[in-house]
Enzyme design. Structure first.
Site, short mmCIF file in Angstrom:
data_model
loop_
_atom_site.label_atom_id
_atom_site.label_comp_id
_atom_site.label_asym_id
_atom_site.label_seq_id
_atom_site.Cartn_x
_atom_site.Cartn_y
_atom_site.Cartn_z
N ASP A 24 -10.88 2.93 4.10
CA ASP A 24 -11.28 1.46 4.17
C ASP A 24 -13.00 1.17 3.97
O ASP A 24 -13.35 0.28 3.46
CB ASP A 24 -10.92 0.87 5.45
CG ASP A 24 -9.48 0.30 5.24
OD1 ASP A 24 -9.26 -0.33 4.09
OD2 ASP A 24 -8.98 0.13 6.27
N GLN B 2 -4.56 -1.23 9.81
CA GLN B 2 -4.40 -2.64 9.13
C GLN B 2 -5.17 -3.62 10.08
O GLN B 2 -4.79 -3.69 11.40
CB GLN B 2 -3.24 -2.86 8.66
CG GLN B 2 -2.87 -4.15 7.96
CD GLN B 2 -3.46 -4.34 6.51
OE1 GLN B 2 -3.62 -3.11 5.89
NE2 GLN B 2 -3.78 -5.32 6.10
N LYS C 297 0.89 -1.06 0.03
CA LYS C 297 -0.09 -0.08 -0.11
C LYS C 297 0.83 1.20 0.05
O LYS C 297 0.56 2.05 -0.60
CB LYS C 297 -1.02 -0.04 1.15
CG LYS C 297 -1.92 -1.11 1.05
CD LYS C 297 -3.00 -1.21 2.29
CE LYS C 297 -3.76 -2.60 2.34
NZ LYS C 297 -4.67 -2.65 3.55
#
Ligand code: GUN
Length: 286
Positions: A119, A96, A52
């Site tokens: 997200d 994460q 990422k």
């Protein structure tokens, strides 16, 4: 033989669009910083985070990389999230998952400013999806919708079957396909296994997101159907594979995503797209 849906190529196009948006915003004095928070030393998560951060670099997105020890307390993590919420240079916050077991994931997700929730996991953003309002969408199902669109596959009036009901993929996927006027079935771990083949065979669009290697075989697929494989599994030889048995499925499907090179790259690219979206949202440009 099925058309192979090229996720890598589409992902490169999505990243290019995101990079152009980010450059436009920078020219107006708007910085598109992304904070990526990794707690603990799970190797899989560390690999995803590195990827990422590389994507950010390619797209001109300034990233901040927070690596916290597994011993981090809930309070410490919440404090970091609050600090990032208040930081005007940061438009996106990604924590994460999964978090170490002593940490409360729901509380962390709920603490992220919904406008910075790149997200699309925050209850407000999922609620906006349910209500059909614009907002940040979870990257994997958003990427799948882009793939369908790019290949001219219109969900309207089609039977869509989603195998898996996670909050990250299965549930938002079903809502996005519903918003595009598909008829939806969601199969999951409590679905009668004797019914599963028949349910899958009814699908014009079949999304496999159950995490079981090669569970969906060619005979479960309606001839000509579109098959989207979200799985990132290992087969009996330790080789990367999906939830679909590609070899038998590609003989029956009309279009199919490979693993690797299908949904995975698109998921990552949609994160870049969400960062640009979040920046516009926070600056009144959407
Ligand atoms: N863990 C596995 N997939 C994801 C994702 O899309 N976002 C975050 N934050 N964690 C994940």
């Amino acid at each position: 033989m099925a058309t192979i849906i090229d996720g890598k190529k589409l992902a490169a196009e999505v990243r290019e669009r995101a990079a152009a948006d980010v450059a436009d915003l920078a020219a107006r004095g708007i910085a598109c910083g992304l904070a990526v928070v990794l707690v603990g030393d799970d190797q899989g998560s560390a690999t995803y985070v590195r990827a990422k951060l590389r994507d950010c670099e390619e797209c001109g997105i300034p990233s901040q990389d927070y690596k916290l020890p597994a011993s981090t307390s809930q309070e410490e993590l919440m404090e970091l999230v609050q600090r990032l919420n208040a930081d005007a240079g940061i438009v996106g916050i990604l924590v994460q998952m999964p978090l170490p077991r002593h940490l409360d994931e729901e509380a962390v997700v709920a603490a992220i400013d919904p406008k910075k929730d790149v997200d699309g996991f925050h209850p407000e953003n999922l609620g906006r999806l349910v209500r059909g309002l614009p907002g940040l969408r979870p990257c994997t199902p958003a990427g799948i919708m882009e793939m369908l669109d790019a290949y001219g596959i219109d969900p309207a009036g089609k039977n869509a079957v989603i195998v898996g009901r996670s909050s990250i993929v299965g549930k938002p996927m079903s809502l996005m396909l519903l918003a595009q006027n598909a008829t939806i079935s969601v199969a999951h771990s409590h679905t009668d296994p004797r019914e599963l083949a028949r349910i899958c065979q009814s699908a014009d669009i079949l999304v496999a997101a159950c995490g079981i290697p090669k569970m969906i075989k060619g005979p479960w697929i309606k001839p000509g159907a579109t098959v989207i494989d979200v799985g990132m599994d290992r087969d009996e030889n330790g080789k990367l594979c999906g939830d679909v048995d590609f070899a038998s499925a590609e003989l029956v499907a009309g279009a199919i995503t490979p693993v690797p090179g299908g949904v995975g790259p698109m998921t990552r690219a949609m994160l870049m797209s969400n960062v640009a979206f979040a920046a516009k949202l926070q600056n009144g440009l959407i």
